[in-house]
Enzyme design. Structure first.
Site, PDB file in Angstrom:
ATOM      1  N   TYR A   1      -1.014 -10.392  -2.728  1.00 17.11           N
ATOM      2  CA  TYR A   1      -2.264 -10.922  -2.200  1.00 17.11           C
ATOM      3  C   TYR A   1      -2.645 -12.194  -2.967  1.00 17.11           C
ATOM      4  O   TYR A   1      -1.846 -12.699  -3.750  1.00 17.11           O
ATOM      5  CB  TYR A   1      -3.347  -9.832  -2.222  1.00 17.11           C
ATOM      6  CG  TYR A   1      -2.952  -8.657  -1.333  1.00 17.11           C
ATOM      7  CD1 TYR A   1      -2.705  -8.862   0.028  1.00 17.11           C
ATOM      8  CD2 TYR A   1      -2.773  -7.370  -1.841  1.00 17.11           C
ATOM      9  CE1 TYR A   1      -2.306  -7.809   0.859  1.00 17.11           C
ATOM     10  CE2 TYR A   1      -2.380  -6.309  -1.021  1.00 17.11           C
ATOM     11  CZ  TYR A   1      -2.145  -6.542   0.327  1.00 17.11           C
ATOM     12  OH  TYR A   1      -1.737  -5.507   1.135  1.00 17.11           O
TER      13      TYR A   1
ATOM     14  N   GLY B   1      -1.421   8.712  -5.619  1.00 15.94           N
ATOM     15  CA  GLY B   1      -1.855   8.251  -4.305  1.00 15.94           C
ATOM     16  C   GLY B   1      -1.508   9.283  -3.247  1.00 15.94           C
ATOM     17  O   GLY B   1      -2.295  10.176  -2.931  1.00 15.94           O
TER      18      GLY B   1
END
Ligand SMILES: Cc1cc2nc3c(=O)[nH]c(=O)nc-3n(C[C@H](O)[C@H](O)[C@H](O)COP(=O)(O)O)c2cc1C
Length: 394
Positions: A203, A347
């Site tokens: 990103y 996760g």
């Protein structure tokens, strides 16, 4: 699935000191009750960037499940920088209250709460993961929101199917910096305990770090010092507005996965510099820079990113969070015991079992009274236990 616990009928309520996973951790003014963190996970469930009942239930169950620290998904600092159309956002004041409802619930159930803030940069505009996660066309992005567009250090696309980003000028960079600090202030107003800067996965900030995506020759590129400039400016500016008693985390792609890209030696240098800017924990992830065919695969075995956390911890002298295919309590315990990390994040295993921390606690430090469970549940589990034990032993 974690095996049924075999607790003694009466036993110490305290966790034995030798169990690191359930040792509290103090970070600045925050005391985490254990070392288990729920890793940020996109939900694509926030139209207009607003948290919904989905977030309350999705994140709330991790607090009930006993995690010490629960992170939101990557939360966009600007509408321009959304990954998907329905990312959580903190670019507007009206986004504070719905997030505060979530934070308050998690606090009431014993979890500290972190928000990961990020700007998608040249990887803005993708489908939800369950729709394939492909890049949207610039036209499709405009239909969702005219402000949504791809920005990057240089006019280099993230890979096949991705449009070329606009190379950011000084004004665009100043706006991005300002967006990070404003989002941090809103995160504080929403009551978050921890702020994580998302500098990984290709990103915006990650794209400035890597020489593959950052081909600038000005002060924001060129040498490693130049490529690190945005990361350090964001960290310093956020630290100025994020309260001194609250910890600041930073997620890095320790290796970005591209040929000639960002690597572990770079990460150690950056981690030292981030520490000097007041970052407290490096969350050690990897990959995501591009979809170029020459991307280097990182072998994805159990705990495959743990060595990154270990090296950063040892060589940069900063606390680390290990993440990636950590699935088993004994494995998590070993990561802490070997000194590879201070925190372990889970996760997908938490999606499979939101009660993973409580199951881990049962496995590592059995308690027939289920004292760590939410009280309306634990009382009944404790009452059931003798009958269940007898039934199972027959
Ligand atoms: C559904 C899903 C959404 C994710 N969203 C994010 C995100 O918003 N930010 C981030 O840094 N990582 C994100 N990740 C990566 C996870 O935080 C984590 O690093 C990765 O899944 C590896 O850990 P695990 O093996 O325990 O799942 C996501 C992963 C999944 C499965």
């Amino acid at each position: 699935m974690t095996a049924l616990p075999t607790p003694p009928d009466t036993g110490p309520a305290e966790v034995p000191a030798a169990v690191r996973l359930f040792e509290p951790l103090a970070l600045r003014g925050l005391q985490l009750k254990n070392r288990i963190v729920i890793s940020p996970m996109m939900q694509h469930a926030a139209p207009g960037g607003l948290a919904t009942a989905w977030h309350l239930v999705h994140l709330g169950k991790f607090a009930l499940g006993g995690a010490g620290l629960v992170f939101t998904e990557s939360t966009a600092v600007a509408p321009t920088g959304r990954i998907g159309a329905n990312d959580l956002g903190l670019w507007a004041d009206e986004q504070i209250a719905p997030l505060k409802t979530v934070v308050d619930f998690l606090h009431a159930h014993g979890a500290a709460v972190g928000v990961q803030i990020g700007h998608a940069g040249r990887k803005a505009g993708s489908e939800a993961l369950w729709d394939g996660g492909a890049a949207l066309s610039p036209q499709a992005m405009q239909v969702v929101d005219a402000r949504w567009r791809r920005l990057g250090p240089s006019a280099v696309a993230a890979g096949p199917g991705w449009s070329v980003p606009e190379a950011m000028d000084e004004e665009a960079l100043a706006q991005a910096l300002d967006a990070f600090t404003s989002a941090a202030q809103r995160a504080d107003a929403a009551g978050f305990d921890v702020l994580e800067l998302h500098f990984g996965h290709g990103y915006l900030v990650a794209s400035f770090l890597s020489p593959v995506s950052n081909q600038r020759r000005d002060a924001w590129g060129g040498s490693r010092v130049g490529r690190m400039r945005l990361a350090l400016k964001v960290a310093a500016a956020v630290r100025q507005v994020w309260p001194a008693h609250k910890p600041l985390f930073c997620r890095l792609s320790c290796v970005d996965g591209a040929q000639g890209g960002w690597g572990m030696d770079d990460t150690v240098v950056l981690a030292r510099a981030l520490k000097a800017e007041g970052v407290d924990v490096i969350d050690c992830s990897s990959g995501g820079l591009s979809e170029q065919t020459h991307a280097l695969p990182v072998a994805r075995g159990l705990g495959f990113q743990v060595p990154f956390a270990q090296r950063v911890r040892q060589e940069a002298g900063i606390a680390t969070q290990a993440v990636g295919l950590i699935v088993d309590p004994a494995q998590a315990e070993a990561i802490l015991a070997q000194g590879a990390a201070d925190l372990v994040a889970i996760g997908r295993e938490a999606l499979a079992d939101p009660y993973w921390p409580l199951h881990a606690q049962s496995a590592l430090c059995p308690d027939a009274q289920f004292r760590s469970w939410p009280r309306p549940h634990g009382v009944w589990l404790a009452k059931r236990w003798p009958a269940l034990r007898d039934a199972l032993s027959n």
